[in-house]
Design a protein around this motif. Structure first.
Motif, short mmCIF file in Angstrom:
data_model
loop_
_atom_site.label_atom_id
_atom_site.label_comp_id
_atom_site.label_asym_id
_atom_site.label_seq_id
_atom_site.Cartn_x
_atom_site.Cartn_y
_atom_site.Cartn_z
N PHE A 1 0.82 -1.21 0.00
CA PHE A 1 0.00 0.00 0.00
C PHE A 1 0.86 1.27 0.00
O PHE A 1 0.42 2.33 0.43
N GLY A 2 2.10 1.14 -0.48
CA GLY A 2 3.05 2.24 -0.44
C GLY A 2 3.00 3.15 -1.66
O GLY A 2 2.19 2.97 -2.58
N HIS B 1 5.98 11.84 -4.37
CA HIS B 1 5.93 11.20 -3.05
C HIS B 1 6.97 10.09 -2.96
O HIS B 1 7.58 9.89 -1.90
N VAL B 2 7.16 9.36 -4.05
CA VAL B 2 8.23 8.36 -4.08
C VAL B 2 9.57 9.04 -3.85
O VAL B 2 10.41 8.58 -3.08
N GLU B 3 9.78 10.17 -4.53
CA GLU B 3 11.02 10.92 -4.36
C GLU B 3 11.18 11.41 -2.92
O GLU B 3 12.26 11.30 -2.33
N PRO C 1 13.75 -0.42 -3.34
CA PRO C 1 12.37 -0.70 -3.78
C PRO C 1 11.83 -1.96 -3.12
O PRO C 1 11.47 -2.94 -3.78
N VAL C 2 11.75 -1.93 -1.79
CA VAL C 2 11.30 -3.09 -1.00
C VAL C 2 10.36 -2.62 0.10
O VAL C 2 10.23 -1.41 0.36
N ASP C 3 9.69 -3.57 0.77
CA ASP C 3 8.88 -3.22 1.92
C ASP C 3 9.71 -3.33 3.19
O ASP C 3 10.93 -3.56 3.14
N ALA C 4 9.08 -3.17 4.35
CA ALA C 4 9.82 -3.16 5.61
C ALA C 4 10.40 -4.53 5.96
O ALA C 4 11.30 -4.63 6.79
N ALA C 5 9.89 -5.59 5.33
CA ALA C 5 10.43 -6.93 5.56
C ALA C 5 11.49 -7.30 4.53
O ALA C 5 12.04 -8.40 4.58
N GLY C 6 11.78 -6.37 3.61
CA GLY C 6 12.79 -6.62 2.60
C GLY C 6 12.27 -7.29 1.35
O GLY C 6 13.05 -7.62 0.45
N ASN C 7 10.95 -7.49 1.25
CA ASN C 7 10.39 -8.10 0.04
C ASN C 7 10.40 -7.09 -1.10
O ASN C 7 9.96 -5.95 -0.92
N PRO C 8 10.85 -7.48 -2.29
CA PRO C 8 10.90 -6.54 -3.42
C PRO C 8 9.50 -6.07 -3.82
O PRO C 8 8.53 -6.83 -3.73
#
Length: 320
Positions: free
Chosen positions: A33-34, A71-73, A129-136
């Motif tokens: 949801f990022g 927002h990504v930036e 480009p990953v989530d907080a768990a390190g998933n791409p």
């Protein structure tokens, strides 16, 4: 065709480095949801849009999707600021943020125990480009059904869930750098909720009964309340350089679920804030252009200019 302005869409407040906060923010960047998800979802929906009569809805998707690029930036730059600084750093809030303390630890030692080791191992103290768990991040997150009502409903849910997660991230850290960015994104998520809710209302969809927006009580966060008082949640940017966007036909009138009669407005773009380039990081073997490289760049440039000015090159008259 996209243009860019070298300014950040929001100011990043300086504070101490905080690798753990940086890793929490990775969920807001590369999670399901990022910001990378919202950017790609809205842009693909606008790229694939059909039906000239519905152009205002395409333009609304285009404007929000373009804002999500910024927002990504913003969140990626914030993550870089939070990981920036050698782990030898032993300073305090009273010292310069980049000043290593005396008797520091082994370089990059904090990478072994704080946050995401990949921020240091492969990211050179930068965002990933990953989530907080390190998933791409995955393109499979993107929802683009081709049906306008379904897409708008899904987008409203996406913005609501993203805002909910950012409220949780806000409560995970006291770091001013992290909170300044998270608070801004919380308020802009609310603006985007307004955009999609208003669009659904114009299509006759009673979204309030179909999809209630979760109550986050985010106005109790000081940084959020300040932005709400400025009305930042009631405006949407078109980012239309030629002013051909028709998003204002939708994003206008009373705000959905607003109890104070507030009205929605559109603007071309925000003014933005100065953007700085991060300093070199020798401990990451990322020094930038050291004196030897600068000398080589200058020599190469002079050689290319000499060749361009040589008789018969055909380029001499084109130099400016």
């Amino acid at each position: 065709m996209f243009m860019n302005v070298q300014r950040l869409i929001n100011e990043i407040v300086p504070d101490e480095p905080d690798p753990a906060a940086a890793n929490a923010l990775q969920e807001g960047l590369g999670g399901q949801f990022g910001e990378m998800r919202t950017m790609m979802q809205y842009l693909f929906q606008s790229f694939n849009f059909r039906g000239a009569a519905a152009k205002p809805y395409r333009d609304l998707l285009y404007g929000v999707g373009t804002e999500e690029i910024s927002h990504v930036e913003l969140i990626a730059t914030t993550i870089a600021r939070l990981t920036d600084g050698s782990p030898r750093y032993k300073g305090s809030a009273k010292k310069p943020l980049d000043e290593p303390g005396k008797g520091g630890a082994t370089p990059l030692a904090d990478a072994m125990s704080m946050g995401n080791i990949h921020h240091y191992l492969v990211g050179a103290q930068g965002a990933l480009p990953v989530d907080a768990a390190g998933n791409p991040w995955s393109g499979s997150y993107v929802y683009n059904s081709g049906n306008l009502v379904l897409d708008l409903l899904y987008n409203l849910m996406l913005e609501s869930t993203g805002r909910l997660q950012k409220c949780r991230i806000y409560e995970m850290t006291k770091n001013k750098t992290a909170r300044s960015t998270v608070a801004y994104l919380i308020v802009r998520d609310q603006a985007h909720e307004n955009a999609y809710a208003k669009a659904l209302e114009t299509l006759g969809v009673n979204w309030g009964k179909t999809l209630p927006i979760p109550k986050t009580d985010a106005e109790r966060f000081p940084e959020v309340k300040k932005l709400l008082d400025q009305g930042l949640h009631l405006k949407q940017y078109t980012f239309s350089l030629d002013n051909l966007s028709e998003a204002g036909k939708i994003y206008r009138g009373s705000a959905p679920a607003a109890s104070n009669g507030a009205s929605l407005t559109t603007e071309q773009r925000p003014e933005g804030f100065p953007m700085d380039i991060a300093v070199e990081r020798p401990e990451e073997f990322a020094p930038g252009l050291d004196p030897a490289l600068l000398e080589l760049v200058q020599a190469t440039a002079e050689l290319e200019l000499a060749e361009a000015d040589a008789p018969g090159s055909g380029a001499g008259t084109k130099r400016r």
